[in-house]
Design a protein around this motif. Structure first.
Motif, mmCIF file in Angstrom:
data_model
loop_
_atom_site.group_PDB
_atom_site.id
_atom_site.type_symbol
_atom_site.label_atom_id
_atom_site.label_comp_id
_atom_site.label_asym_id
_atom_site.label_seq_id
_atom_site.Cartn_x
_atom_site.Cartn_y
_atom_site.Cartn_z
ATOM 1 N N HIS A 174 3.184 -78.167 19.740
ATOM 2 C CA HIS A 174 4.565 -78.512 20.080
ATOM 3 C C HIS A 174 5.518 -77.326 19.963
ATOM 4 O O HIS A 174 6.603 -77.334 20.540
ATOM 5 C CB HIS A 174 5.063 -79.685 19.231
ATOM 6 N N ASN A 175 5.127 -76.276 19.225
ATOM 7 C CA ASN A 175 5.993 -75.095 19.105
ATOM 8 C C ASN A 175 5.721 -74.053 20.189
ATOM 9 O O ASN A 175 6.294 -72.960 20.168
ATOM 10 C CB ASN A 175 5.859 -74.468 17.706
ATOM 11 N N GLN A 224 -11.250 -93.020 14.588
ATOM 12 C CA GLN A 224 -9.864 -92.813 14.157
ATOM 13 C C GLN A 224 -8.846 -93.103 15.271
ATOM 14 O O GLN A 224 -7.875 -92.353 15.447
ATOM 15 C CB GLN A 224 -9.698 -91.347 13.696
ATOM 16 N N THR A 225 -9.057 -94.169 16.009
ATOM 17 C CA THR A 225 -8.213 -94.452 17.181
ATOM 18 C C THR A 225 -6.738 -94.606 16.802
ATOM 19 O O THR A 225 -5.857 -94.042 17.468
ATOM 20 C CB THR A 225 -8.704 -95.729 17.897
ATOM 21 N N GLU A 226 -6.467 -95.332 15.745
ATOM 22 C CA GLU A 226 -5.072 -95.562 15.336
ATOM 23 C C GLU A 226 -4.394 -94.240 14.954
ATOM 24 O O GLU A 226 -3.247 -93.974 15.336
ATOM 25 C CB GLU A 226 -5.028 -96.552 14.169
ATOM 26 N N LEU A 232 -0.830 -89.553 16.154
ATOM 27 C CA LEU A 232 -0.643 -88.106 16.320
ATOM 28 C C LEU A 232 -0.150 -87.775 17.729
ATOM 29 O O LEU A 232 0.740 -86.929 17.905
ATOM 30 C CB LEU A 232 -1.942 -87.361 16.008
ATOM 31 N N ASN A 233 -0.705 -88.459 18.724
ATOM 32 C CA ASN A 233 -0.240 -88.250 20.104
ATOM 33 C C ASN A 233 1.242 -88.578 20.243
ATOM 34 O O ASN A 233 2.001 -87.836 20.866
ATOM 35 C CB ASN A 233 -1.044 -89.121 21.080
ATOM 36 N N LYS A 234 1.626 -89.682 19.643
ATOM 37 C CA LYS A 234 3.027 -90.126 19.707
ATOM 38 C C LYS A 234 3.964 -89.081 19.107
ATOM 39 O O LYS A 234 5.079 -88.861 19.588
ATOM 40 C CB LYS A 234 3.159 -91.465 18.969
ATOM 41 N N ILE A 252 1.442 -84.138 17.515
ATOM 42 C CA ILE A 252 0.678 -83.362 16.526
ATOM 43 C C ILE A 252 -0.783 -83.399 16.976
ATOM 44 O O ILE A 252 -1.316 -84.469 17.264
ATOM 45 C CB ILE A 252 0.813 -83.973 15.113
ATOM 46 N N LYS A 253 -1.416 -82.250 17.051
ATOM 47 C CA LYS A 253 -2.800 -82.204 17.531
ATOM 48 C C LYS A 253 -3.769 -82.662 16.446
ATOM 49 O O LYS A 253 -3.530 -82.463 15.251
ATOM 50 C CB LYS A 253 -3.163 -80.785 17.991
ATOM 51 N N MET A 254 -4.874 -83.241 16.885
ATOM 52 C CA MET A 254 -5.952 -83.571 15.963
ATOM 53 C C MET A 254 -7.052 -82.513 16.087
ATOM 54 O O MET A 254 -7.345 -82.029 17.175
ATOM 55 C CB MET A 254 -6.553 -84.955 16.248
ATOM 56 N N GLU A 255 -7.613 -82.169 14.937
ATOM 57 C CA GLU A 255 -8.766 -81.262 14.898
ATOM 58 C C GLU A 255 -9.841 -81.924 14.055
ATOM 59 O O GLU A 255 -9.536 -82.522 13.016
ATOM 60 C CB GLU A 255 -8.363 -79.921 14.280
#
Length: 277
Positions: free
Chosen positions: A7-8, A173-175, A180-182, A185-188
């Protein structure tokens, strides 16, 4: 090579090398060097792994062997729970830099949320200070659940770019992914291959046969196709190469659904709601 944008505006390679449970010896050094020579540009380290010295040597040798610059790489490390507290963060950060032989990190993470919300928030302020002073390129968290993130985002002045968590077809980890998408924030994913356990799965192997790829490549591609950054660990040169050879194919919708359907909410690591070191 695929990149994911934060996002930055900064970018991170979609696939990197993990070094968890690799001894602080030439095995670590050689794995990192070989990864960089094989095209990897992201290395994921952590102070608690106890191998930052040899990982750093591998980075230095890899840069030389691949004829690239430090700025071509994306290096991550993590703040351990023993060093939590705003006033401890900078010293711990510099300790990791010294061990790695680097001037800066591309990403610094809080390794776990811990069980003390006030301490978590206080520690995040220390990471924000590093970021605001331009001592680190990006800051993020690791192993944070939605509850932890709700608390953090309510107070944070700098939003984490990423949350590194356990993620594989047995724990989808769907929820959390939707959350994180909302919040952009990225997931790793750490340990995406479940210490090779997931590679024995019949569905994974059937898909691998269908598309003439290895089970590991199927899982890594599943991560990419879910827009999840991933850091498979290996010290075997052929597997390091294989794990990175995932950018010339994708999984179709049916294959993605078959893998998603394997979810058992099964963890191989600790429960972040309870873990405190």
């Amino acid at each position: 090579m695929n990149f994911t944008q934060f996002h930055n505006g900064n970018n991170m390679p979609s696939v990197g090398l993990g070094v968890f449970r690799v001894e602080n010896n030439d095995t670590a050094k050689d794995a990192v060097k070989h990864a960089i020579q094989s095209g990897y540009r992201s290395i994921d380290a952590a102070f608690i792994y106890g191998n930052e010295t040899k990982v750093g040597e591998g980075i230095a040798e890899g840069i030389k062997a691949a004829n690239i610059s430090r700025d071509d790489l994306f290096i991550t490390s993590k703040l351990w729970l023993d060093d939590y507290g705003k006033n401890n963060v900078k010293e711990a950060y510099e300790k990791s830099l010294n061990l790695l032989g680097l001037d800066y990190l591309d990403l610094y993470l809080m390794h776990w949320p811990g069980t003390d919300a006030d301490l978590m928030l206080n520690t995040w302020e220390g990471l924000e200070a590093l970021y605001n002073q331009q001592l680190v390129k990006n800051i993020g968290v690791s192993n944070f659940n939605i509850d932890h993130l709700d608390i953090l985002l309510n107070k944070a002045t700098v939003k984490p770019v990423l949350n590194q968590v356990e993620f594989h077809p047995y724990l989808t980890q769907t929820e959390l992914r939707n959350y994180l998408n909302k919040h952009d924030i990225k997931m790793e994913s750490w340990s995406p291959l479940m210490n090779a356990e997931i590679l024995q799965d019949e569905v994974v192997n059937n898909i691998a046969t269908e598309i003439n790829k290895s089970p590991a490549q199927v899982i890594i591609r599943w991560n990419i196709d879910h827009d999840v950054i991933t850091i498979p660990k290996s010290v075997t040169p052929s597997r390091i190469e294989e794990n990175y050879d995932v950018f010339n194919f994708s999984l179709n919708e049916e294959q993605m659904q078959q893998l998603d359907a394997l979810n058992q909410n099964k963890r191989i690591g600790p429960n972040p709601a309870e873990f405190n070191g």
